[in-house]
Design a protein around this motif. Structure first.
Motif, mmCIF file in Angstrom:
data_model
loop_
_atom_site.group_PDB
_atom_site.id
_atom_site.type_symbol
_atom_site.label_atom_id
_atom_site.label_comp_id
_atom_site.label_asym_id
_atom_site.label_seq_id
_atom_site.Cartn_x
_atom_site.Cartn_y
_atom_site.Cartn_z
ATOM 1 N N LEU A 1 -8.302 -5.745 -2.973
ATOM 2 C CA LEU A 1 -8.549 -6.298 -1.640
ATOM 3 C C LEU A 1 -7.278 -6.565 -0.859
ATOM 4 O O LEU A 1 -7.276 -6.522 0.355
ATOM 5 C CB LEU A 1 -9.356 -7.596 -1.761
ATOM 6 C CG LEU A 1 -10.746 -7.431 -2.360
ATOM 7 C CD1 LEU A 1 -11.414 -8.788 -2.520
ATOM 8 C CD2 LEU A 1 -11.592 -6.519 -1.495
ATOM 9 N N ALA A 2 -6.203 -6.883 -1.566
ATOM 10 C CA ALA A 2 -4.936 -7.166 -0.894
ATOM 11 C C ALA A 2 -3.791 -6.755 -1.806
ATOM 12 O O ALA A 2 -3.927 -6.729 -3.018
ATOM 13 C CB ALA A 2 -4.828 -8.655 -0.556
ATOM 14 N N VAL A 3 -2.673 -6.442 -1.196
ATOM 15 C CA VAL A 3 -1.469 -6.127 -1.948
ATOM 16 C C VAL A 3 -0.949 -7.418 -2.577
ATOM 17 O O VAL A 3 -0.909 -8.465 -1.933
ATOM 18 C CB VAL A 3 -0.416 -5.498 -1.007
ATOM 19 C CG1 VAL A 3 0.950 -5.470 -1.648
ATOM 20 C CG2 VAL A 3 -0.844 -4.102 -0.598
ATOM 21 N N PRO B 1 11.199 -4.303 4.232
ATOM 22 C CA PRO B 1 10.834 -5.713 4.091
ATOM 23 C C PRO B 1 12.032 -6.620 3.805
ATOM 24 O O PRO B 1 12.902 -6.270 3.007
ATOM 25 C CB PRO B 1 9.852 -5.733 2.919
ATOM 26 C CG PRO B 1 9.954 -4.412 2.257
ATOM 27 C CD PRO B 1 10.670 -3.474 3.163
ATOM 28 N N VAL B 2 12.050 -7.766 4.482
ATOM 29 C CA VAL B 2 13.116 -8.750 4.259
ATOM 30 C C VAL B 2 12.555 -10.104 3.844
ATOM 31 O O VAL B 2 13.303 -10.988 3.445
ATOM 32 C CB VAL B 2 14.022 -8.911 5.504
ATOM 33 C CG1 VAL B 2 14.739 -7.603 5.813
ATOM 34 C CG2 VAL B 2 13.248 -9.398 6.707
ATOM 35 N N THR C 1 0.807 -14.437 1.674
ATOM 36 C CA THR C 1 -0.216 -13.612 2.325
ATOM 37 C C THR C 1 0.340 -12.604 3.332
ATOM 38 O O THR C 1 -0.430 -11.887 3.966
ATOM 39 C CB THR C 1 -1.234 -14.506 3.065
ATOM 40 O OG1 THR C 1 -0.540 -15.250 4.072
ATOM 41 C CG2 THR C 1 -1.928 -15.452 2.099
ATOM 42 N N SER C 2 1.656 -12.548 3.487
ATOM 43 C CA SER C 2 2.218 -11.650 4.501
ATOM 44 C C SER C 2 3.590 -11.134 4.097
ATOM 45 O O SER C 2 4.227 -11.657 3.182
ATOM 46 C CB SER C 2 2.314 -12.366 5.850
ATOM 47 O OG SER C 2 3.223 -13.443 5.754
ATOM 48 N N LEU D 1 -0.876 -9.070 4.153
ATOM 49 C CA LEU D 1 -0.969 -8.222 2.964
ATOM 50 C C LEU D 1 -2.357 -7.612 2.785
ATOM 51 O O LEU D 1 -2.496 -6.551 2.169
ATOM 52 C CB LEU D 1 -0.571 -9.019 1.715
ATOM 53 C CG LEU D 1 0.895 -9.455 1.661
ATOM 54 C CD1 LEU D 1 1.147 -10.310 0.428
ATOM 55 C CD2 LEU D 1 1.831 -8.258 1.697
ATOM 56 N N GLN D 2 -3.398 -8.239 3.338
ATOM 57 C CA GLN D 2 -4.740 -7.682 3.239
ATOM 58 C C GLN D 2 -4.904 -6.425 4.091
ATOM 59 O O GLN D 2 -5.838 -5.664 3.877
ATOM 60 C CB GLN D 2 -5.785 -8.723 3.660
ATOM 61 C CG GLN D 2 -5.905 -9.843 2.671
ATOM 62 C CD GLN D 2 -7.000 -10.824 3.055
ATOM 63 O OE1 GLN D 2 -7.494 -10.843 4.181
ATOM 64 N NE2 GLN D 2 -7.401 -11.653 2.109
ATOM 65 N N ARG D 3 -4.006 -6.221 5.052
ATOM 66 C CA ARG D 3 -4.080 -5.038 5.930
ATOM 67 C C ARG D 3 -3.387 -3.821 5.313
ATOM 68 O O ARG D 3 -3.438 -2.732 5.880
ATOM 69 C CB ARG D 3 -3.464 -5.353 7.287
ATOM 70 C CG ARG D 3 -4.282 -6.350 8.077
ATOM 71 C CD ARG D 3 -3.717 -6.578 9.471
ATOM 72 N NE ARG D 3 -3.497 -5.318 10.154
ATOM 73 C CZ ARG D 3 -2.450 -5.095 10.960
ATOM 74 N NH1 ARG D 3 -1.548 -6.009 11.184
ATOM 75 N NH2 ARG D 3 -2.315 -3.922 11.546
#
Length: 96
Positions: free
Chosen positions: A33-35, A62-63, A68-69, A87-89
């Protein structure tokens, strides 16, 4: 504007000084469902290709990874811009 924001980001975080690789890597199997934040945190400060759910893939640098993000610099095709994603996207990712 090359490099994204003038003077970089607060705290001295800078976008990469060069474009990402020109090739698009093969897409790995999609996650649940999410990374997982622990999995994508291995990609911090590395060129990372992201396949979003229901959208076109893109290069990302990524930094910061939160629970959740993820935030960092997204390649527009011409320069890096600062952005963040839930992260869900994210369907899947691959880093180098």
């Amino acid at each position: 504007m090359p490099g994204g924001m003038p003077g970089g980001m607060p705290g001295g975080i800078q976008p990469p000084s060069s474009p990402p690789p020109q090739m698009v890597p093969p897409q790995p199997l999609a996650s649940a469902l999410a990374v997982d934040p622990g999995a994508i945190s291995r990609c911090m400060f590395r060129y990372t290709y992201i396949w979003p759910r229901g959208g076109q893939g893109f290069w990302f640098y990524p930094v910061f990874v939160g629970r959740t993000s993820v935030s960092g610099f997204r390649w527009t095709g011409f320069f890096w811009i600062f952005s963040g994603f839930d992260l869900q996207r994210i369907e899947s990712f691959s880093c180098f």
